[in-house]
Design an enzyme around this catalytic site. Sequence first.
Site, PDB file in Angstrom:
ATOM      1  N   ASP A 175       0.849  -1.184   0.000  1.00  0.00           N
ATOM      2  CA  ASP A 175       0.000   0.000   0.000  1.00  0.00           C
ATOM      3  C   ASP A 175       0.897   1.251   0.000  1.00  0.00           C
ATOM      4  OD1 ASP A 175      -3.140   0.551   0.472  1.00  0.00           O
ATOM      5  OD2 ASP A 175      -2.003   2.059   1.566  1.00  0.00           O
ATOM      6  N   TYR A 297      -3.751  11.105   1.656  1.00  0.00           N
ATOM      7  CA  TYR A 297      -4.304  11.001   0.307  1.00  0.00           C
ATOM      8  C   TYR A 297      -4.371  12.359  -0.380  1.00  0.00           C
ATOM      9  CZ  TYR A 297      -5.537   6.124   1.014  1.00  0.00           C
ATOM     10  OH  TYR A 297      -5.477   4.769   1.221  1.00  0.00           O
ATOM     11  N   HIS A 353      -4.638  -7.888  -0.141  1.00  0.00           N
ATOM     12  CA  HIS A 353      -3.926  -6.631   0.029  1.00  0.00           C
ATOM     13  C   HIS A 353      -3.104  -6.582   1.313  1.00  0.00           C
ATOM     14  CE1 HIS A 353      -3.192  -2.422  -0.747  1.00  0.00           C
ATOM     15  NE2 HIS A 353      -3.749  -2.050   0.396  1.00  0.00           N
TER      16      HIS A 353
END
Length: 377
Positions: A175, A297, A353
């Site tokens: 990630d 983000y 993930h």
Amino acid sequence: MAISPFKISIPDSELDLLSRKLELARLPTNIANEQWGEDNGVTVSKVSETVKFWRENYNWRKEEARLNEMPQFRTPIDVEGFGTLDIHFVHSTSPAKDAIPLLFLHGWPGSFSEIQKALPQLHKAGFHVVSPSLPGYGFSSYPDKKGFKHVHHAEVMHKVMSRLGYKQYVVQGGDWGAFITRCLAIMYPQSVTAIHMNMIMMPKPDFDKEPEYTPFEKASLERNAWFSQTQTAYLQLQGSKPRTLGFAMHDSPVGMLAWMADKVFLWSDAYPWTPTELITWTLLHYFPGPTTGFQMYKENDPDEMAVALQGNTYVKVPTGVSAFPKELGLMPRSWAEKQANVVFWREHSSGGHFAAYERPGELAGDLIDFYKEVWKA
């Protein structure tokens, strides 16, 4: 600079407030019909069942003690232009002589604790493990100034390793951690001797001739297309209005639970999440406050980062990849070789993930096989 021992110790007042919030939680009923399925978001029944367990059976102090079995520390790290950050990290060492220092980097919505299951196997094989909370996550602070990019995260991580006395080390990331891992290799090649990733998100490179893709690679490209086309609303929200979203998640433990559950269910590979696991993952964001994790983000657009990193920044250090079929961003090996010196690539039949948490034995095995081969410190 000081390195101070750290223990997670959430005040009783916070636990009392949490208990009251759970008792007063207002759950939706007008969309309780589950006919839409998981594509309409996490189901009312799943959240209701988990909240009931949370109220009646969950024991944070027991989870806190389990997490505190890992030796944890905090240290102040100066970052030019951003002041001093207090960085939290696990530093769990192996008794082996000449152990290999391994920096493990998590992403969102994970945490430093993802590595805990793999520690015994890594220690036995001769690895010291450092697993920090990224700036803004868990028990690491975040700067007040805007503009804190992935390169600054890399700078912080390198300074932590230097402070621990590791002149050379290896890195593993998934990630956001995968982006930061790559940055470390580019920025500090004299210290980072090799890197390993379980996520590779990048634009398609230019090829004179289109590569032939294996069935595994075709499935990975399809998985990435599904994610990009149907599952990135969270990314747009966290990347545009992290503070606004943060008010809701900071105040509502059930809201944070639903936000967490929606991601971990879809992003893992049929992993049997228990209510306790789901709640603990939620609280590792809820207690310290999730807003600064969202902020990452806004500061670091993944597409922009991928393009920037693809340019003239070829990673020369040996690079390893563990390929799990339900990873969200996993490009073919031929693509990866355009931007890194890929010398290890291992595909697995299952896993998603959160590789270190879902498949700790397999990921640790890959790290051991790869790093034992290329370590030259």
